[in-house]
Design an enzyme around this catalytic site. Structure first.
Site, PDB file in Angstrom:
ATOM      1  N   GLY A   1       5.570 -21.760  33.107  1.00 12.12           N
ATOM      2  CA  GLY A   1       4.471 -21.233  33.909  1.00 12.12           C
ATOM      3  C   GLY A   1       4.784 -19.930  34.608  1.00 12.12           C
ATOM      4  O   GLY A   1       5.111 -18.920  33.986  1.00 12.12           O
TER       5      GLY A   1
ATOM      6  N   LYS B   1       9.616 -25.711  24.207  1.00 19.13           N
ATOM      7  CA  LYS B   1      10.179 -24.762  25.167  1.00 19.13           C
ATOM      8  C   LYS B   1      11.685 -24.628  24.977  1.00 19.13           C
ATOM      9  O   LYS B   1      12.244 -23.529  25.110  1.00 19.13           O
ATOM     10  CB  LYS B   1       9.830 -25.209  26.585  1.00 19.13           C
ATOM     11  CG  LYS B   1       8.335 -25.185  26.864  1.00 19.13           C
ATOM     12  CD  LYS B   1       7.989 -25.862  28.171  1.00 19.13           C
ATOM     13  CE  LYS B   1       6.481 -25.872  28.411  1.00 19.13           C
ATOM     14  NZ  LYS B   1       6.102 -26.615  29.630  1.00 19.13           N
TER      15      LYS B   1
END
Length: 430
Positions: free
Chosen positions: A136, A207
């Site tokens: 984020g 990720k």
């Protein structure tokens, strides 16, 4: 002197993140222009549902034809926030072909096909930026591929999924079971109606692939990442962790082998000491711990999801890409020069915490110890508690190849005196 002709930005997707990108572009237009050296203009927004009211976005900018938008030829930057592999992959490559750079938040696509996207960007002289794809709002991708470009990174270990961290944190602090904690996460909007991608580790694995590729300058794809979910973690596991002075987190771990000749990437729940910085990461926050030769230990912490935090990362990339275009330059592309092999999980050296249900009679501990010895695994500590003919045996090992530890567990299951393996968990961060 500021250029008067605006740089044109188009959005693919206008959901939670895309709408925040559009809002911030509008409300902070003057600041963005000052930082870039030219004004930026929202030139088009591709959506699936054109009739939905989108406050602050002129209706004439809305289109359902994403392909036509990326082919316009006058767009400077395409922001892709639709997610998934297709049509995102085709739209991104088409954007490159028609002279636009791309800012993406698409972790799944980058983990699966990042090499081809980099190649397409390079072929057409365009930028591919993706800070928002991992963690984020936390600045992480750019520090890894730019700030630490002169260093040697040995390990990246982190909490990269807010949903799973929220659930595990609630299990730890309140004593709730997994289902109760998941229900609370869903009620608060942290978990999707179908939480599989989060709780089974798929999101974190994508990720991890991206982080490993950047950190070790080698290509790591999603299929290279070992993955375990956290749905089997129990309150009893947390009780055992507390006895060891630990807590439990779902970790993404990317490591360079001790000899430097290979790398690994994995996602699984693990016990970590309460003294480790990651142990104190609460609620839905993310944190990534980096170990490098010269820089030493670094930690990046902050909100890992949500519309505004993710939009912050997207717009940071937009500013960087727009600056590059004004300077007729591009930023860093793919760095995969090391071409290191990615080792299997069996070759990773780890520690295990194993809880066994055993018969409460003489000789059980000796039998168990013999199995460990036969597989070349050294025992660190043992705790035993017995009552009414049944007992529990908790064994914590020293570090050993994961294949040897897994083989030990399978052999233990075959002992007549072992009623069952109550839990198995790796121990990290020591």
């Amino acid at each position: 002197m500021m250029r008067t002709r605006p740089l044109k930005v188009a959005l693919l997707g206008c959901g939670v993140v895309g709408s925040e990108v559009a809002r911030i572009m509008t409300t902070h237009a003057d600041d963005l222009a000052a930082r870039i050296g030219a004004p930026v203009e929202l030139a088009g927004v591709a959506v699936r549902r054109p009739d939905k009211v989108r406050e602050g976005i002129p209706a004439e900018l809305i289109t359902t034809d994403a392909t036509a938008l990326v082919k316009r030829g006058d767009i400077d930057v395409i922001v892709e926030v639709i997610g998934g592999v297709e049509p995102a992959r085709t739209l991104i490559t088409t954007a490159f072909e028609h002279g636009a750079s791309v800012v993406s938040a698409n972790k799944a696509l980058l983990a699966q096909d990042g090499a081809n996207l980099y190649a397409a960007a390079q072929e057409h002289g365009q930028d591919l930026y993706y800070e928002a794809a991992v963690a984020g709002a936390i600045p992480l991708i750019r520090p890894l591929r730019e700030s630490l470009a002169g260093d040697k990174i040995n390990r990246v270990m982190g909490i990269v999924n807010g949903t799973t961290n929220f659930i595990l944190d609630k299990m730890d602090t309140s004593g709730a079971g997994y289902s109760e904690a998941l229900d609370e996460a869903t009620a608060l909007g942290y978990a999707e109606a179908d939480p599989t991608a989060d709780v089974e580790g798929f999101d974190a694995a994508a990720k991890a692939a991206i982080l490993a590729g950047i950190a070790f300058h080698t290509r790591v794809r999603l299929d290279d990442v070992y993955r375990e979910g956290m749905t089997e973690v129990t309150a009893a596991d947390f009780a055992s962790a507390k006895q060891m002075g630990c807590t439990i987190k779902l970790l993404a771990i990317c490591e360079r082998a001790a000899d430097g000749e290979s790398v690994t990437a994995r996602v699984h729940p693990a016990m970590i000491p309460l003294s480790h910085p990651l142990a104190s990461v609460r609620e839905a926050y993310n944190a990534v711990f980096v170990e490098a030769d010269a820089a030493g230990q670094l930690m990046f912490y902050g909100p890992g999801a949500g519309g505004a935090p993710t939009a912050s990362a997207v717009l940071g990339d937009v500013v960087a890409v727009c600056r590059n275009r004004l300077n007729e330059a591009t930023g860093p592309g793919e760095s995969a020069y090391t071409q290191l092999p990615v080792s299997s999980m069996g070759e990773v050296v780890t520690r295990y915490h194993i809880s066994l249900d055993v018969a409460d009679k003489p000789g059980v501990l000796a039998q168990v110890a013999t199995v460990f010895a036969e597989h070349g695994v050294s025992i660190d500590t043992v705790r035993q508690k017995g009552k009414d003919g049944e007992a529990s045996l908790v064994v914590v090992t020293h570090r050993a190849p994961d294949a040897a530890l897994s083989g030990t567990v399978e052999a233990l299951r075959k002992l007549d005196t072992v009623r069952g393996v109550a839990s198995i968990m790796r121990v990290e961060g020591e």
